[in-house]
Design a protein around this motif. Structure first.
Motif, PDB file in Angstrom:
ATOM      1  N   SER A  76      32.576  -3.753  24.473  1.00  0.00           N
ATOM      2  CA  SER A  76      34.033  -3.649  24.545  1.00  0.00           C
ATOM      3  C   SER A  76      34.691  -4.795  23.757  1.00  0.00           C
ATOM      4  CB  SER A  76      34.481  -3.731  25.993  1.00  0.00           C
ATOM      5  OG  SER A  76      34.019  -4.942  26.529  1.00  0.00           O
ATOM      6  N   HIS A 129      33.510   8.179  20.422  1.00  0.00           N
ATOM      7  CA  HIS A 129      34.130   8.446  21.728  1.00  0.00           C
ATOM      8  C   HIS A 129      33.060   8.794  22.765  1.00  0.00           C
ATOM      9  CE1 HIS A 129      33.981  12.305  19.502  1.00  0.00           C
ATOM     10  NE2 HIS A 129      33.385  12.678  20.623  1.00  0.00           N
ATOM     11  N   TRP A 130      33.505   8.703  24.030  1.00  0.00           N
ATOM     12  CA  TRP A 130      32.638   9.163  25.113  1.00  0.00           C
ATOM     13  C   TRP A 130      32.753  10.681  25.192  1.00  0.00           C
ATOM     14  CZ3 TRP A 130      29.290   5.821  26.630  1.00  0.00           C
ATOM     15  CH2 TRP A 130      29.606   4.463  26.625  1.00  0.00           C
ATOM     16  N   ARG A 133      33.398  12.009  31.231  1.00  0.00           N
ATOM     17  CA  ARG A 133      34.178  11.006  31.964  1.00  0.00           C
ATOM     18  C   ARG A 133      33.305   9.913  32.569  1.00  0.00           C
ATOM     19  NH1 ARG A 133      37.848  13.849  36.133  1.00  0.00           N
ATOM     20  NH2 ARG A 133      37.481  15.744  34.985  1.00  0.00           N
ATOM     21  N   HIS A 135      30.809   8.503  31.211  1.00  0.00           N
ATOM     22  CA  HIS A 135      30.209   7.680  30.148  1.00  0.00           C
ATOM     23  C   HIS A 135      28.684   7.740  30.155  1.00  0.00           C
ATOM     24  CE1 HIS A 135      34.016   4.971  29.523  1.00  0.00           C
ATOM     25  NE2 HIS A 135      34.282   6.262  29.525  1.00  0.00           N
ATOM     26  N   THR A 136      28.162   8.948  30.231  1.00  0.00           N
ATOM     27  CA  THR A 136      26.704   9.093  30.136  1.00  0.00           C
ATOM     28  C   THR A 136      26.297   9.642  28.771  1.00  0.00           C
ATOM     29  OG1 THR A 136      26.716  11.359  30.981  1.00  0.00           O
ATOM     30  CG2 THR A 136      26.500   9.576  32.608  1.00  0.00           C
ATOM     31  N   ALA A 138      27.685   9.687  24.414  1.00  0.00           N
ATOM     32  CA  ALA A 138      28.671   9.185  23.447  1.00  0.00           C
ATOM     33  C   ALA A 138      28.365   9.741  22.063  1.00  0.00           C
ATOM     34  CB  ALA A 138      28.620   7.659  23.415  1.00  0.00           C
TER      35      ALA A 138
END
Ligand code: NAD
Length: 368
Positions: A76, A129-130, A133, A135-136, A138
């Motif tokens: 991040s 982007h993912w 939702r 985040h498993t 990308a």
């Protein structure tokens, strides 16, 4: 004549190596008015953004910049300043020569390669982007355009012709990346016949890595997409003596930014330990770009003699296994001081052994 040049000191070891480079530039007698432009961690602290508009404006105004490395936080946080700078200024050609200086610091003293890397698109397009939702999963988008492929391939062939190099090798993965790799491959295959005087061939990236560590002397100019170019230029820097001695340049239509291949090496920051040669050779390339050939020759010769003498060299050039006799490592500032001391007294015309004897890099934008 005096020149106004944007100076981005950068993060980590950046301020140390850019100070070293300025010391050596001053020793040439060429008057350079450095316009300091902070990007990276200092700019985040003072302006809330790692790449203030004023930095871009300064480079657009001066058309030439010397840059130190800038840290990119992993995961991040802010986007890479380096990637953003290249995209926003359309600095599409990243040129990274890898030549073993004085045959020192390397097991491959004959190494003489240039990596020409497309620097504005590919997997560095910033489109990711993912997928879900949680985040498993990308996705990153690999952007390859015909326009960017054509211009980087043309740039590589022009460089090969200007520098009288023996071959251009395109590196891709078109067998798996059939559309993106295939488009780059097609651009290369259609451009190559326009340069009948320059032999050309292709390698898949995986095979190329193996070939380079086995027989680097068989290759010359390598042209490739962004991610492969990033990886291959570190590999080639390793063949030629390490990141500490690997300069680089970024070219756009009317702009040139000189920056080393290496990053900000945070573990060495503030220790006066990093090798200043990569950044000093960026000054050498910059002086050539400005038309200050004799000053550039002097800088190169002073670097060469300092490394060949091995009396005042940083830790990376004093490692056991790369040197015949024990050497006590010197500091970054001591090595820069030694190079600067030599600049006015060297003979820039004394012949050099191979591979440097084949001539210095010729700059593409000198006349532009
Ligand atoms: P790095 O190039 O900073 O360092 C890798 C290793 O190479 C160092 O640990 C050190 O052993 C050696 N090294 C690098 N420069 C040296 C020098 N001048 N003298 C002696 N040894 C040297 O790579 P990294 O650790 O992967 O990246 C650190 C940071 O730099 C990251 O935030 C990365 O994103 C950033 N980076 C910036 C640029 C750039 O500004 N163009 C390029 C690469 C990496």
């Amino acid at each position: 004549m005096s020149y106004r040049v944007t100076l981005i000191p950068g993060d980590g070891i950046g301020p140390e190596v850019t100070n070293a480079a300025r010391l050596v530039a001053a020793a040439t007698g060429v008057t350079i008015d450095w316009e300091i432009a902070e990007a990276g961690e200092k700019a985040i602290a003072s302006e809330g953004t790692p790449l203030p508009d004023s930095v871009l404006e300064s480079i657009r105004r001066n058309r030439v910049a010397l840059k130190g490395p800038i840290t990119t936080p992993i995961g991040s946080g802010f986007r890479s300043v380096n990637v953003a700078l290249r995209q926003q200024l359309d600095l599409y050609a990243s040129v990274r020569p890898a030549r073993a200086i004085a045959g020192e610091g390397t097991r491959f003293p004959e190494t003489d390669l240039v990596v020409v890397r497309e620097a504005t698109e590919g997997l560095y397009s910033g489109v990711e982007h993912w997928v879900d939702r949680d985040h498993t999963a990308a996705e990153s988008v690999n952007v390859v355009t015909r326009k960017a492929s054509d211009r980087i391939v043309r740039f590589a062939f022009e460089l090969a012709r200007r520098e009288k190099r023996k071959r251009v090798t395109a590196v891709h993965k078109a067998n798996i990346l059939k559309t993106t790799g295939g488009l780059f491959q097609t651009a290369f295959r259609e451009m190559a016949p326009r340069y009948p005087d320059i032999p050309s061939d292709e390698r898949l990236i995986d095979n190329m890595c193996m070939q380079l560590v086995k027989k680097p002397e068989e290759y010359d100019v390598i042209v490739t997409t962004n991610l492969f170019g990033d990886i291959l230029s570190d590999l080639c820097a390793g063949l030629a003596g390490g990141l500490g001695v690997a300069p680089g340049a970024l070219y756009g239509e009317n702009l040139a930014v000189f920056e080393p291949v290496h990053g900000s090496a945070p573990k060495y920051a503030g220790q006066d330990k990093a090798d200043p040669v990569a950044e000093i050779l960026c000054v050498e390339r910059m002086l050539r770009h400005l038309g200050e050939t004799e000053a550039a020759d002097r800088v190169f010769r002073a670097v060469w003699e300092t490394i060949a003498e091995k009396k005042v060299v940083t830790y990376d050039l004093a490692l056991p296994g790369y040197t015949q006799r024990p050497v006590t490592p010197s500091s970054c500032s001591a090595m820069a001081g030694e190079i600067a001391r030599k600049v006015p007294i060297v003979n820039p015309e004394a012949p050099l052994p191979r591979p440097w004897a084949v001539g210095h890099a010729q700059d593409p934008h000198l006349e532009g």
